[in-house]
Write a protein that holds these residues in place. Structure first.
Motif, mmCIF file in Angstrom:
data_model
loop_
_atom_site.group_PDB
_atom_site.id
_atom_site.type_symbol
_atom_site.label_atom_id
_atom_site.label_comp_id
_atom_site.label_asym_id
_atom_site.label_seq_id
_atom_site.Cartn_x
_atom_site.Cartn_y
_atom_site.Cartn_z
ATOM 1 N N TRP A 20 15.276 16.197 52.398
ATOM 2 C CA TRP A 20 14.129 17.208 52.606
ATOM 3 C C TRP A 20 14.736 18.629 52.293
ATOM 4 N N ILE A 21 13.923 19.463 51.593
ATOM 5 C CA ILE A 21 14.455 20.903 51.342
ATOM 6 C C ILE A 21 13.407 21.633 51.743
ATOM 7 N N THR A 22 13.926 22.650 52.766
ATOM 8 C CA THR A 22 12.825 23.369 53.702
ATOM 9 C C THR A 22 13.100 24.925 53.330
ATOM 10 N N ILE A 23 14.424 25.156 52.571
ATOM 11 C CA ILE A 23 14.743 26.511 52.234
ATOM 12 C C ILE A 23 14.316 26.969 50.847
ATOM 13 N N GLY A 24 13.692 27.779 50.842
ATOM 14 C CA GLY A 24 13.418 27.990 49.455
ATOM 15 C C GLY A 24 14.368 28.907 48.507
ATOM 16 N N HIS A 25 15.425 28.199 48.190
ATOM 17 C CA HIS A 25 16.441 28.949 47.386
ATOM 18 C C HIS A 25 17.088 27.958 46.431
ATOM 19 N N PRO A 26 17.070 28.249 45.058
ATOM 20 C CA PRO A 26 17.339 27.167 44.146
ATOM 21 C C PRO A 26 18.997 26.851 44.376
ATOM 22 N N ASN A 27 19.819 27.456 45.086
ATOM 23 C CA ASN A 27 21.128 27.237 45.245
ATOM 24 C C ASN A 27 21.082 25.828 46.105
ATOM 25 N N VAL A 28 20.283 25.744 47.374
ATOM 26 C CA VAL A 28 20.256 24.644 47.948
ATOM 27 C C VAL A 28 19.588 23.444 47.458
ATOM 28 N N ALA A 29 18.920 23.697 46.392
ATOM 29 C CA ALA A 29 18.368 22.636 45.754
ATOM 30 C C ALA A 29 19.399 21.912 44.850
ATOM 31 N N THR A 56 10.268 26.608 40.798
ATOM 32 C CA THR A 56 11.800 26.938 40.458
ATOM 33 C C THR A 56 12.659 25.904 40.852
ATOM 34 N N LEU A 57 12.331 25.300 42.016
ATOM 35 C CA LEU A 57 12.983 24.302 42.856
ATOM 36 C C LEU A 57 12.772 23.034 42.054
ATOM 37 N N ILE A 58 11.675 22.823 41.678
ATOM 38 C CA ILE A 58 11.390 21.537 40.704
ATOM 39 C C ILE A 58 12.537 21.552 39.486
ATOM 40 N N MET A 59 12.210 22.702 38.909
ATOM 41 C CA MET A 59 13.045 22.662 37.780
ATOM 42 C C MET A 59 14.586 22.582 37.795
ATOM 43 N N THR A 60 14.961 22.858 38.957
ATOM 44 C CA THR A 60 16.433 22.889 39.523
ATOM 45 C C THR A 60 16.779 21.611 39.779
ATOM 46 N N ILE A 61 16.057 20.910 40.514
ATOM 47 C CA ILE A 61 16.356 19.379 40.743
ATOM 48 C C ILE A 61 16.246 18.402 39.567
ATOM 49 N N GLN A 62 15.179 18.647 38.549
ATOM 50 C CA GLN A 62 15.030 17.762 37.655
ATOM 51 C C GLN A 62 16.184 18.136 36.885
ATOM 52 N N SER A 63 16.695 19.248 36.597
ATOM 53 C CA SER A 63 17.667 19.642 35.709
ATOM 54 C C SER A 63 19.003 18.763 36.066
ATOM 55 N N LYS A 64 18.896 18.174 37.177
ATOM 56 C CA LYS A 64 20.214 17.399 37.504
ATOM 57 C C LYS A 64 19.999 15.908 37.460
ATOM 58 N N GLY A 65 18.753 15.732 36.908
ATOM 59 C CA GLY A 65 18.554 14.280 36.667
ATOM 60 C C GLY A 65 17.844 13.562 38.181
ATOM 61 N N VAL A 66 17.550 14.453 38.773
ATOM 62 C CA VAL A 66 16.863 13.869 40.200
ATOM 63 C C VAL A 66 15.341 14.042 40.208
ATOM 64 N N ALA A 67 14.827 13.199 40.831
ATOM 65 C CA ALA A 67 13.079 13.137 40.938
ATOM 66 C C ALA A 67 12.875 14.453 41.950
ATOM 67 N N ALA A 68 11.946 15.041 41.824
ATOM 68 C CA ALA A 68 11.324 16.302 42.582
ATOM 69 C C ALA A 68 10.219 15.870 43.202
ATOM 70 N N PHE A 69 9.995 15.364 44.157
ATOM 71 C CA PHE A 69 8.827 15.392 45.201
ATOM 72 C C PHE A 69 8.466 16.632 45.747
#
Length: 256
Positions: A20-29, A56-69
């Motif tokens: 679960w991501i609650t902090i809106g920063h791409p580094n966390v994602a 931005t967070l969706i793009m960060t997560i997906q760039s690592k091959g992980v699904a972004a919900f």
């Protein structure tokens, strides 16, 4: 967007783990995307993350091959449309308490004829260059999870999971216990009875079970796996950080 492998795993009752991501920063994602989760949830129900940062967070997560919900703020047309147009692989819809709620979520997530989602061109549709492919993806691969977090949802569970397009469910333990007048009392008798009913219905109907294990103790995850849960969220970003520094400081203080 991801291919249909994850959706098939969820519907087949195979174990997948997320957080679960609650902090809106791409580094966390990015940090959480590097540790082996199958999926990550951007929570905009309880956190001040705006739609621009969601993308931005969706793009960060997906760039690592992980699904972004995205756990949307509510079962509402515009917010669901926004996060899906931003390219989310799926949504978790809070407070789905009835068949009507479940059908509403599908209406907002799916294009006609299955749903009623408005058609726009944004990142998900590759800014208008790939709409036909995206339309097919929405029909076949988009993941919609109903969050079961009220005693009414437990009572109506059979009708909720019958709704075409609902791929899985996930227990929200705090709100479920709160709906029984006992927020956070996970060991309370009535809360346990509600969870037992959830397990029985899902197992009887061969429907995948999900749970957000907020506690960062890995043993709690194993307990849920042993109970038959297969769509499991582990911890939250701020608890991973907070629990680690609290334990570290306790050890330091004891040694001083």
């Amino acid at each position: 967007m991801m291919n249909n492998i994850l959706r098939k795993k969820i519907k087949n009752g195979e174990l997948t783990l997320g957080s679960w991501i609650t902090i809106g920063h791409p580094n966390v994602a990015e940090i959480l995307s590097n540790v082996g989760f199958d999926w990550l949830v951007i929570d905009i129900e309880h956190n001040p993350i705006d739609i621009s940062m969601v993308q931005t967070l969706i793009m960060t997560i997906q760039s690592k091959g992980v699904a972004a919900f995205v756990r949307v703020s509510k079962n509402e047309e515009v917010v669901i449309k926004h996060v899906l147009d931003a390219g989310a692989d799926g949504i978790i819809v809070p407070m789905v308490c009835s068949e009507t709620d479940a059908r509403q979520a599908i209406d907002y997530a799916k294009y006609p004829p299955m749903g009623k989602r408005g058609v726009g061109l944004a990142r998900a549709q590759q800014y208008g260059t790939n709409f036909e492919s995206y339309k097919k993806w929405v029909s076949e691969d988009l993941i919609v999870i109903a969050q079961i977090e009220h005693v009414d949802a437990i009572d109506n569970l059979e009708s909720i999971i019958r709704v075409d397009g609902i791929d899985g469910t996930i227990i929200g333990p705090y709100d479920l216990s709160g709906s029984l007048g006992k927020p956070g009392a996970f060991d309370d008798f009535d809360v346990k009875i509600a969870l037992e009913k959830y397990i029985k219905v899902c197992k009887d109907k061969n429907f995948p079970m999900g749970f957000h294990v907020v506690n960062t103790n890995p043993q709690k995850i194993q307990e849920k796996i042993d109970e038959g849960y297969r769509f499991i969220a582990y911890g939250t970003d701020f608890l991973f950080m907070g629990d680690t520094v609290i334990k570290g400081m306790e050890l330091l203080k004891d040694s001083l």
